[in-house]
Enzyme design. Sequence first.
Site, PDB file in Angstrom:
ATOM      1  N   GLY A   1      89.225 122.438 -73.436  1.00 30.99           N
ATOM      2  CA  GLY A   1      90.124 121.841 -73.169  1.00 30.99           C
ATOM      3  C   GLY A   1      90.314 123.023 -71.674  1.00 30.99           C
TER       4      GLY A   1
ATOM      5  CD  GLN B   1      96.528 113.564 -78.897  1.00 25.59           C
ATOM      6  OE1 GLN B   1      95.157 112.688 -78.942  1.00 25.59           O
ATOM      7  NE2 GLN B   1      96.706 112.871 -81.142  1.00 25.59           N
TER       8      GLN B   1
ATOM      9  CB  SER C   1      86.585 108.347 -84.279  1.00 21.38           C
ATOM     10  OG  SER C   1      85.958 107.468 -83.141  1.00 21.38           O
TER      11      SER C   1
ATOM     12  CE1 TYR D   1      84.369 113.225 -82.224  1.00 23.31           C
ATOM     13  CE2 TYR D   1      84.154 111.548 -82.231  1.00 23.31           C
ATOM     14  CZ  TYR D   1      84.401 112.740 -82.163  1.00 23.31           C
ATOM     15  OH  TYR D   1      85.828 112.594 -81.343  1.00 23.31           O
TER      16      TYR D   1
ATOM     17  CE  LYS E   1      88.074 113.509 -84.417  1.00 28.12           C
ATOM     18  NZ  LYS E   1      90.182 114.244 -84.065  1.00 28.12           N
TER      19      LYS E   1
ATOM     20  NE  ARG F   1      81.029 102.985 -77.329  1.00 24.84           N
ATOM     21  CZ  ARG F   1      79.305 102.367 -77.873  1.00 24.84           C
ATOM     22  NH1 ARG F   1      79.059 101.470 -77.472  1.00 24.84           N
ATOM     23  NH2 ARG F   1      78.571 103.694 -78.035  1.00 24.84           N
TER      24      ARG F   1
HETATM   25  C1  UD1 Z   1      83.887 108.216 -77.645  1.00 27.45           C
HETATM   26  C2  UD1 Z   1      83.924 109.472 -77.701  1.00 27.45           C
HETATM   27  C3  UD1 Z   1      84.151 109.429 -78.797  1.00 27.45           C
HETATM   28  C4  UD1 Z   1      85.354 108.710 -79.341  1.00 27.45           C
HETATM   29  C5  UD1 Z   1      84.481 107.033 -79.469  1.00 27.45           C
HETATM   30  C6  UD1 Z   1      85.782 106.249 -80.471  1.00 27.45           C
HETATM   31  C7  UD1 Z   1      83.271 110.742 -75.853  1.00 27.45           C
HETATM   32  C8  UD1 Z   1      83.068 111.615 -75.041  1.00 27.45           C
HETATM   33  N1  UD1 Z   1      83.726 109.909 -76.828  1.00 27.45           N
HETATM   34  O1  UD1 Z   1      82.021 107.969 -78.158  1.00 27.45           O
HETATM   35  O2  UD1 Z   1      84.931 110.913 -79.550  1.00 27.45           O
HETATM   36  O3  UD1 Z   1      85.293 108.739 -80.794  1.00 27.45           O
HETATM   37  O4  UD1 Z   1      84.276 106.588 -78.008  1.00 27.45           O
HETATM   38  O5  UD1 Z   1      86.415 105.419 -79.673  1.00 27.45           O
HETATM   39  O6  UD1 Z   1      84.541 110.120 -75.233  1.00 27.45           O
HETATM   40  N2  UD1 Z   1      76.627 106.011 -72.232  1.00 27.45           N
HETATM   41  C9  UD1 Z   1      75.196 105.622 -71.210  1.00 27.45           C
HETATM   42  N3  UD1 Z   1      74.560 106.661 -70.323  1.00 27.45           N
HETATM   43  C10 UD1 Z   1      75.920 107.541 -70.078  1.00 27.45           C
HETATM   44  C11 UD1 Z   1      77.002 108.297 -70.690  1.00 27.45           C
HETATM   45  C12 UD1 Z   1      76.757 107.024 -72.310  1.00 27.45           C
HETATM   46  O7  UD1 Z   1      74.802 104.665 -70.923  1.00 27.45           O
HETATM   47  O8  UD1 Z   1      75.434 108.826 -68.384  1.00 27.45           O
HETATM   48  C13 UD1 Z   1      76.798 105.248 -73.109  1.00 27.45           C
HETATM   49  C14 UD1 Z   1      75.884 105.437 -74.596  1.00 27.45           C
HETATM   50  O9  UD1 Z   1      74.614 105.428 -75.199  1.00 27.45           O
HETATM   51  C15 UD1 Z   1      76.961 104.711 -75.486  1.00 27.45           C
HETATM   52  C16 UD1 Z   1      78.260 104.627 -74.604  1.00 27.45           C
HETATM   53  O10 UD1 Z   1      77.766 104.738 -73.246  1.00 27.45           O
HETATM   54  O11 UD1 Z   1      76.277 103.704 -75.831  1.00 27.45           O
HETATM   55  C17 UD1 Z   1      79.361 104.829 -74.163  1.00 27.45           C
HETATM   56  O12 UD1 Z   1      79.327 106.414 -75.231  1.00 27.45           O
HETATM   57  P1  UD1 Z   1      80.111 107.841 -75.081  1.00 27.45           P
HETATM   58  O13 UD1 Z   1      81.328 107.759 -73.480  1.00 27.45           O
HETATM   59  O14 UD1 Z   1      79.437 109.278 -75.028  1.00 27.45           O
HETATM   60  O15 UD1 Z   1      81.389 107.028 -76.049  1.00 27.45           O
HETATM   61  P2  UD1 Z   1      80.949 106.834 -77.793  1.00 27.45           P
HETATM   62  O16 UD1 Z   1      80.202 107.481 -77.999  1.00 27.45           O
HETATM   63  O17 UD1 Z   1      81.451 105.423 -78.254  1.00 27.45           O
END
Ligand code: UD1
Length: 339
Positions: free
Chosen positions: A37, A89, A133, A157, A161, A225
């Site tokens: 935080g 949260q 999550s 993770y 959750k 996503r």
């Molecule tokens: C996210 C949340 C998690 C939550 C989940 C479901 C974050 C850090 N994580 O996980 O807390 O429970 O959604 O709501 O917010 N990626 C890239 N380049 C980067 C970073 C990430 O390509 O520089 C890709 C990752 O490989 C992945 C996607 O982006 O395929 C999303 O990654 P990320 O934002 O870390 O989130 P999640 O792992 O989906």
Amino acid sequence: MARYLVTGCAGFIGSWIADTLLRQGVSVCGLDNFETGRRENIAAVEAAAAASGAEFRLFEADLRDADAVARAVRDTSRHGAELEVIFHQGALPSVPRSILDPRTSHTANIDGTFNLLEAARAHGVRRVVYAASSSAYGNQPGFPRVETMVPMPIAPYPVQKLMGEHYMRSYWQVYGLETVALRYFNIFGPRQVPDSPYSGVMARWTLQMMQGKQPTIFGDGEQGRDFTFVGNAVSANLLAASAPAERVAGRVFNVACGQRHTLNRTFQVLAELLAFKEPALYTAERTGDIQNSLADISAARAAFGYEPAISFEEGLRQTVAWYQQQYGDVAAAAGATRP
Ligand code: UD1
């Protein structure tokens, strides 16, 4: 006056929940250990309190410390009216962090949630709304994701959750504590930390583009996503907190927009908004990632009238505007030092 406690109050989503309640004139207590935080989020929450005249009180405590959590819940209850709802949260988020250091996220997410539920039970709290999550669905076939699917979490993770969801349901069934689990689908927006190795992709890319750095895409970028603006998650929390128990208690709900965006497309949209001209760098897939996510949000609609009022595009515009305002100096400095 109803009383609310927000755990993870200095965090991204928790601070927005506190902020929104305070702006409505409702007094709020917050709990955070500042491991992830940020103090500036608390300053924003305090400004919201000052604007409306509502009261805000912060407990600096770690969810892993059962006594400290119990004290915060007890003191919130004694602090004016009875504590009615806890928005839980507080967590140590991130799939990759949990893979590198599963024990630390295990204790924060599982022990922390258990401590919170025990404190809520002991002090007669009416309801706990829990940040679950969507990663709990894993890589099983079948889209959109519906709450009735059997969860198949991959990384520690989502396992943690999901354990929290089971505890929530148990405390409703066994102790009559009204619990609601909201499965977040990739929440993004202002205040999401952009400069940690564990930052969410949207925040990370926004800052990188502002600094003129080429963002990295893990894998081929065709993974998708159901990106959801933080304002939609806040409204889901407030609706779930006030819905009749017979509609929500002991249940799990998807909180999303119901649209899938690939990372390649998301990169393009962000690059256009930020006038970023360079291509992304592609590298290997990230271990433990899920491939796709897309939610069916009809259960939340039917149970408590949830609507994702802020679209992906509008959310991105607001997000980019906020980062430009907050991190403009950092970006300008990066530009000045580039050859
Ligand atoms: C996210 C949340 C998690 C939550 C989940 C479901 C974050 C850090 N994580 O996980 O807390 O429970 O959604 O709501 O917010 N990626 C890239 N380049 C980067 C970073 C990430 O390509 O520089 C890709 C990752 O490989 C992945 C996607 O982006 O395929 C999303 O990654 P990320 O934002 O870390 O989130 P999640 O792992 O989906």
